[in-house]
Design a protein around this motif. Structure first.
Motif, PDB file in Angstrom:
ATOM      1  N   PRO A  88      -2.321  10.180   2.121  1.00 53.54           N
ATOM      2  CA  PRO A  88      -3.796  10.058   1.639  1.00 53.54           C
ATOM      3  C   PRO A  88      -4.381  11.422   1.530  1.00 53.54           C
ATOM      4  N   ASP A  89      -4.065  12.311   2.561  1.00 52.29           N
ATOM      5  CA  ASP A  89      -4.742  13.723   2.731  1.00 52.29           C
ATOM      6  C   ASP A  89      -4.035  14.749   1.923  1.00 52.29           C
ATOM      7  N   ARG A  90      -2.899  14.490   1.231  1.00 51.72           N
ATOM      8  CA  ARG A  90      -2.278  15.707   0.281  1.00 51.72           C
ATOM      9  C   ARG A  90      -3.026  16.165  -0.597  1.00 51.72           C
ATOM     10  N   PRO A  91      -3.904  15.431  -1.461  1.00 51.82           N
ATOM     11  CA  PRO A  91      -4.679  15.972  -2.689  1.00 51.82           C
ATOM     12  C   PRO A  91      -5.523  17.111  -2.004  1.00 51.82           C
ATOM     13  N   ALA A  92      -6.393  16.829  -0.801  1.00 54.53           N
ATOM     14  CA  ALA A  92      -7.350  17.634  -0.253  1.00 54.53           C
ATOM     15  C   ALA A  92      -6.491  18.851   0.125  1.00 54.53           C
ATOM     16  N   VAL A  93      -5.435  18.935   0.827  1.00 58.96           N
ATOM     17  CA  VAL A  93      -4.652  20.114   1.172  1.00 58.96           C
ATOM     18  C   VAL A  93      -4.481  20.920   0.205  1.00 58.96           C
ATOM     19  N   GLY A 110       0.782  -1.227   0.088  1.00 57.35           N
ATOM     20  CA  GLY A 110      -0.120   0.154   0.063  1.00 57.35           C
ATOM     21  C   GLY A 110       0.802   1.312  -0.098  1.00 57.35           C
ATOM     22  N   ASP A 111       1.994   1.412   0.006  1.00 61.32           N
ATOM     23  CA  ASP A 111       2.908   2.326   0.137  1.00 61.32           C
ATOM     24  C   ASP A 111       3.223   2.814  -1.231  1.00 61.32           C
ATOM     25  N   THR A 112       3.279   4.149  -1.487  1.00 61.27           N
ATOM     26  CA  THR A 112       3.786   4.636  -2.533  1.00 61.27           C
ATOM     27  C   THR A 112       5.216   5.079  -2.657  1.00 61.27           C
ATOM     28  N   VAL A 113       5.994   4.369  -3.403  1.00 62.98           N
ATOM     29  CA  VAL A 113       7.403   4.263  -3.131  1.00 62.98           C
ATOM     30  C   VAL A 113       8.047   4.696  -4.580  1.00 62.98           C
ATOM     31  N   ASN A 114       9.127   5.238  -4.488  1.00 62.35           N
ATOM     32  CA  ASN A 114       9.904   5.696  -5.641  1.00 62.35           C
ATOM     33  C   ASN A 114      11.426   4.770  -5.610  1.00 62.35           C
ATOM     34  N   PHE A 115      11.564   3.764  -6.546  1.00 62.81           N
ATOM     35  CA  PHE A 115      12.771   2.765  -6.643  1.00 62.81           C
ATOM     36  C   PHE A 115      13.728   3.526  -7.718  1.00 62.81           C
TER      37      PHE A 115
END
Length: 325
Positions: free
Chosen positions: A287-292, A174-179
């Motif tokens: 998860p809350d970044r788009p709303a902010v 479930g994590d958003t990860v940059n490899f």
């Protein structure tokens, strides 16, 4: 003469057959206690030692599995803290489920490894008690281990990297990860490979031993940023004052305030040939970044356009109409 005949008739002469039978019976009677003693010693010796080895191995396995269960349970209930020491509001259902999943995976790996090690030691000790020569077996196992080590270096590297990755909680499902080359959401974490689905929908299989760097966007906090490009001919103090007021209004909103981990900040981040780049940023969870971000952009844009300030977009000046009187 008569006496001699009577003795001859009453005392039979020993025959070869009767003599051999008697000797065998006598030998058996004399050797039977020794044989019985040897059998008793063997029954009390090797089988009893084998039972003791099995009992000790089972007790040791149970105790170590209990310790592993206690260790993984402690990991599952570990709280999340910020780098600076401030407690972050990330102890939600998703984070709890992720920690529990990581703890279960790590516990399963440790229990499997423990069972293999303890079982191998018990089997070798039992074979030694039976009388099996372990020297050729150990030599063959050593040669096979060396050959397997040379032939499966990448596999061993992947497994070790997977164990350390799980122990250090570098990322989870479930994590958003940059490899580096791949950025997306982790769908499955195993000891050998990690499955990541990028934003285009492609499912990537990454070997744990080949992952050299990892950027996790889901651990701790992220920044929600709203950028505004303003020409040089606009008063800087006015722009900062308007954006600061917009940031305060956003923070005062009850629906947005519960998503913030720190008050929004306003500052200049870039100077180009024709404009200044102003930014409003705030700490929040992924998860809350788009709303902010939407709230910061809306209030910042409303504040600037309400004051008749021009904005630069794609190297062009966009002139906003003045507000109605």
């Amino acid at each position: 003469m008569l006496e001699y005949l009577l003795r001859a008739t009453t005392t039979p002469s020993p025959s070869p057959s009767s003599t051999s039978v008697g000797d065998e019976i006598g030998d058996a009677l004399t050797k039977d206690p020794e044989q019985r003693s040897g059998w008793v010693d063997w029954l009390v010796g090797a089988p009893l030692r084998i039972l003791v080895i099995l009992a000790v191995g089972i007790v040791l396995l149970v105790v170590l599995r209990r310790l592993i269960a206690s260790f993984t349970e402690r990991i599952a209930r570990e709280p999340r803290t910020d780098v600076g020491g401030a407690l972050l509001r990330v102890t939600n259902a998703f984070e709890d489920e992720r920690r529990v999943g990581r703890a279960r995976t790590l516990g399963s790996v440790l229990r499997s490894t423990l069972s293999i090690v303890v079982g191998s030691i018990v089997v070798m000790m039992i074979l030694n008690e039976i009388g099996v020569n372990l020297a050729p077996l150990l030599a063959s196992a050593g040669v096979a281990g060396v050959a397997l080590g040379f032939g499966a270096q990448s596999l061993v590297k992947d497994f070790l990297s997977g164990i350390f990755m799980l122990a250090e909680d570098q990322y989870g499902v479930g994590d958003t990860v940059n490899f580096g080359d791949v950025t997306g959401t982790v769908e499955e974490v195993a000891l050998r490979v990690t499955k990541v689905r990028d934003f285009d929908g492609t499912l990537w299989y990454l070997r744990n031993g080949e992952i050299l760097r990892t950027g996790n966007l889901s651990q701790g906090w992220v920044r929600a940023m709203a950028d505004f490009r303003v020409p040089y001919d606009v008063d800087t103090d006015l722009v900062r004052s308007l954006l600061t007021q917009a940031a305060e209004e956003t923070s005062a909103d009850a629906d947005i305030n519960r998503l913030l981990l720190a008050p929004p900040e306003v500052f200049v981040v870039e100077l180009t040939d024709d404009h200044l780049l102003y930014r409003i940023q705030a700490r929040t969870n992924l998860p809350d970044r788009p709303a902010v971000v939407r709230a910061l952009r809306t209030r910042g844009l409303t504040a600037l356009t309400g004051a008749g300030i021009r904005l630069v977009t794609a190297n062009r000046l966009v002139v906003q109409p003045p507000p109605a009187p």
